[in-house]
Write a protein that holds these residues in place. Structure first.
Motif, short mmCIF file in Angstrom:
data_model
loop_
_atom_site.label_atom_id
_atom_site.label_comp_id
_atom_site.label_asym_id
_atom_site.label_seq_id
_atom_site.Cartn_x
_atom_site.Cartn_y
_atom_site.Cartn_z
N ASP A 37 0.85 -1.42 0.07
CA ASP A 37 0.10 -0.06 -0.13
C ASP A 37 0.84 1.36 -0.02
OD1 ASP A 37 0.97 -0.32 2.74
OD2 ASP A 37 -0.80 -0.17 3.61
N GLY A 38 2.08 1.07 -0.27
CA GLY A 38 3.11 2.37 -0.22
C GLY A 38 3.69 2.42 0.95
N SER A 41 7.19 0.98 1.10
CA SER A 41 7.78 0.75 -0.80
C SER A 41 9.37 1.30 -0.60
CB SER A 41 7.10 2.04 -1.36
OG SER A 41 7.12 3.33 -0.64
N ARG A 118 3.93 7.95 -5.59
CA ARG A 118 3.49 6.95 -6.46
C ARG A 118 3.20 7.25 -7.80
NH1 ARG A 118 -0.77 3.27 -5.05
NH2 ARG A 118 -0.59 4.01 -2.81
N GLY A 119 3.41 6.17 -8.88
CA GLY A 119 3.36 6.55 -10.32
C GLY A 119 4.74 6.31 -10.84
N SER A 138 6.60 0.22 -8.31
CA SER A 138 5.24 0.49 -8.44
C SER A 138 4.49 -0.78 -8.02
CB SER A 138 4.93 1.05 -9.75
OG SER A 138 5.33 2.44 -9.83
N PHE A 142 3.74 -0.66 -4.33
CA PHE A 142 2.35 0.12 -4.30
C PHE A 142 1.23 -0.52 -4.70
CE2 PHE A 142 5.47 3.68 -4.53
CZ PHE A 142 5.09 4.37 -3.54
N GLU A 144 0.61 -1.71 -7.60
CA GLU A 144 0.08 -1.20 -8.90
C GLU A 144 -0.06 -2.24 -10.35
OE1 GLU A 144 1.53 2.68 -9.87
OE2 GLU A 144 0.46 3.45 -8.29
#
Length: 358
Positions: A37-38, A41, A118-119, A138, A142, A144
Motif C-alpha cells: 500500500d506504499g 515502498s 506513487r506512479g 510501483s 504500491f 499497481e
C-alpha cells in the motif's frame, strides 16, 4: 509441434506461471512479504537498487538488513553522510547507485513528505530510478498493475518470441500485453524467478513452466544475441605505506574528494584508496617490497594490481618518503589507524591489496 503464442493463450500462460511460482518461486524473500500500500515502498526500493548487478544471495546475506538498520527510512537516509552510505555499500560495487539513493532520499524529503511518490513517471524523475526500477517499485511497493523488463525478463521474452535483437520498446510492449492484471505482483515475481532460475544463460528448458509457449526453446542460445563486453586493460601499482606511533600502526590513504578527474582515484570516487600509480619509478624499488599481485575487474577495466609495501620509522619518515615520490600532490593524502579501517568506506581494490600484507 510448433509452440502456441502466449499472446493467443493468455489464460493458460498465466495459469502455468502462477502454479509454478506457488511451487518453485522464491516466495520467502523478505522484500516479497511487505505491505503493498506504499507504507513499505522504501524497503522494496532498497532491495531493487541493491539487486541490480548483484546476486540475491549476497544482497540477502550481507547488505539488505544492515543497510535498513542503519537507514530505516528515507529521512534517515537523507540525513546521512555520503561516507556513511558508501561504507555500508562497500562490496556491492557500482557506487553511483549508493550516491543516487541518498540524493533520491533528500528529494523525497524535500518534495514528497519523506515518502516515495506513487506512479511510474514520478518515480522515474528521481535519480537512479529507471524504467525497470520504477515499474518494480510501483508493482511491489504500491500494488499497481505494471509490466516491466529487466535483464532476466528480457531473456525470457526474447526466447518466448524468438527475438534475437529486441528493442526496449518491443519488450516493454510485450510486458504490458502479457501482464496478468489479476495478480500482477505474483506474475512479475514469477517472471523474474523464471529468468533467474530456469531461463538462464544456459537454459533449463526441460523444467520450464512456459516451454509450450516458447518459440525459441529449440535454440535458446540464439536469443537474445550476446553483446560482447570489452574491458580496457589497466595496470596499477598500489603502495602500502605503514608506520607505528604510540604502539598503533598507521597507513597512508587517499581520502575521498570531489574533483577526482585528474587521477586514478576516480576509479573509486567517494571511497578511500591506497596511493596508486600506473608506473612506478625504478628508484622506488629501493624503498618498497613487492608483496604480490592480483586481478580485479571494475566497471570498464580489467585491472592488474601490483602491490608494494614499506614500513617507515615514524610519521615524518613516511611524509618524507611520500614527498619524494611522484604521487599527485593534489591528492588528499591522510594517515589512518589500521584498526580503524573497518569504519571507513574503503575501495574493494584496496581491501584486496591489504589482504596481501604479511
Amino acid at each position: 509441434m510448433s509452440a502456441r503464442s502466449a499472446l493467443d493463450a493468455l489464460p493458460a500462460f498465466h495459469t502455468q506461471i502462477a502454479q509454478w511460482y506457488a511451487k518453485c518461486g522464491r516466495v520467502e524473500l523478505p522484500w516479497r512479504n511487505l505491505a503493498r500500500d506504499g507504507s513499505q515502498s522504501y524497503e522494496v526500493y532498497i532491495s531493487e537498487i541493491m539487486l541490480q548487478q548483484t546476486q540475491v544471495s549476497r544482497v540477502l546475506e550481507e547488505f539488505y538488513f544492515p543497510f535498513l538498520r542503519a537507514f530505516p527510512s528515507l529521512r534517515a537516509l537523507a540525513d546521512s553522510s555520503e561516507q556513511e552510505v558508501l561504507r555500508l555499500w562497500q562490496g556491492l560495487g557500482y557506487y553511483t547507485r549508493a550516491r543516487n539513493l541518498r540524493k533520491c532520499a533528500q528529494i523525497c524529503v524535500q518534495k514528497h513528505g519523506g515518502m516515495l511518490p506513487r506512479g511510474v513517471e514520478k518515480l522515474k524523475s528521481l535519480p537512479g530510478i529507471g524504467d525497470y526500477s520504477a515499474g518494480a517499485i510501483s508493482c511491489f511497493g504500491f500494488g499497481e498493475s505494471v509490466g516491466f523488463v529487466d535483464s532476466n525478463i528480457k531473456r525470457v521474452f526474447s526466447r518466448l518470441f524468438a527475438l534475437p535483437n529486441p528493442t526496449h520498446s518491443q519488450l516493454q510492449s510485450l510486458a504490458t500485453k502479457l501482464l496478468d492484471t489479476n495478480d500482477s505482483f505474483s506474475y512479475n515475481q514469477a517472471l523474474l524467478d523464471i529468468g533467474a532460475l530456469v531461463c538462464r544463460a544456459r537454459a533449463l528448458c526441460l523444467v520450464c513452466p512456459i516451454r509450450e509457449f516458447c518459440k525459441g526453446s529449440n535454440a535458446p542460445h540464439r536469443y537474445p544475441q550476446k553483446i560482447t563486453r570489452v574491458r580496457e586493460d589497466l595496470v596499477l601499482h598500489l603502495f602500502v605505506i605503514v608506520f607505528c606511533q604510540s604502539h598503533k600502526d598507521f597507513i597512508a590513504l587517499i581520502a575521498p574528494q570531489r574533483d577526482l578527474s585528474h587521477n586514478h582515484s576516480q576509479l573509486y570516487a567517494g571511497l578511500y584508496n591506497l596511493p596508486m600509480l600506473p608506473t612506478p619509478l625504478p628508484s622506488m624499488s629501493k624503498s618498497f617490497t613487492h608483496i604480490g599481485r592480483f586481478k580485479h575487474a571494475y566497471t570498464k577495466y580489467n585491472i592488474t594490481a601490483e602491490v608494494l609495501c614499506t614500513r617507515c620509522a615514524d610519521r615524518q619518515a613516511a611524509l618524507n618518503l611520500i614527498d619524494s615520490l611522484p604521487f599527485d600532490k593534489h591528492e588528499n593524502l591522510t594517515f589512518v589507524r589500521l584498526d580503524s579501517l573497518p569504519t571507513l568506506p574503503l575501495s574493494n581494490l584496496s581491501h584486496k591489496a591489504l589482504k596481501l600484507l604479511p
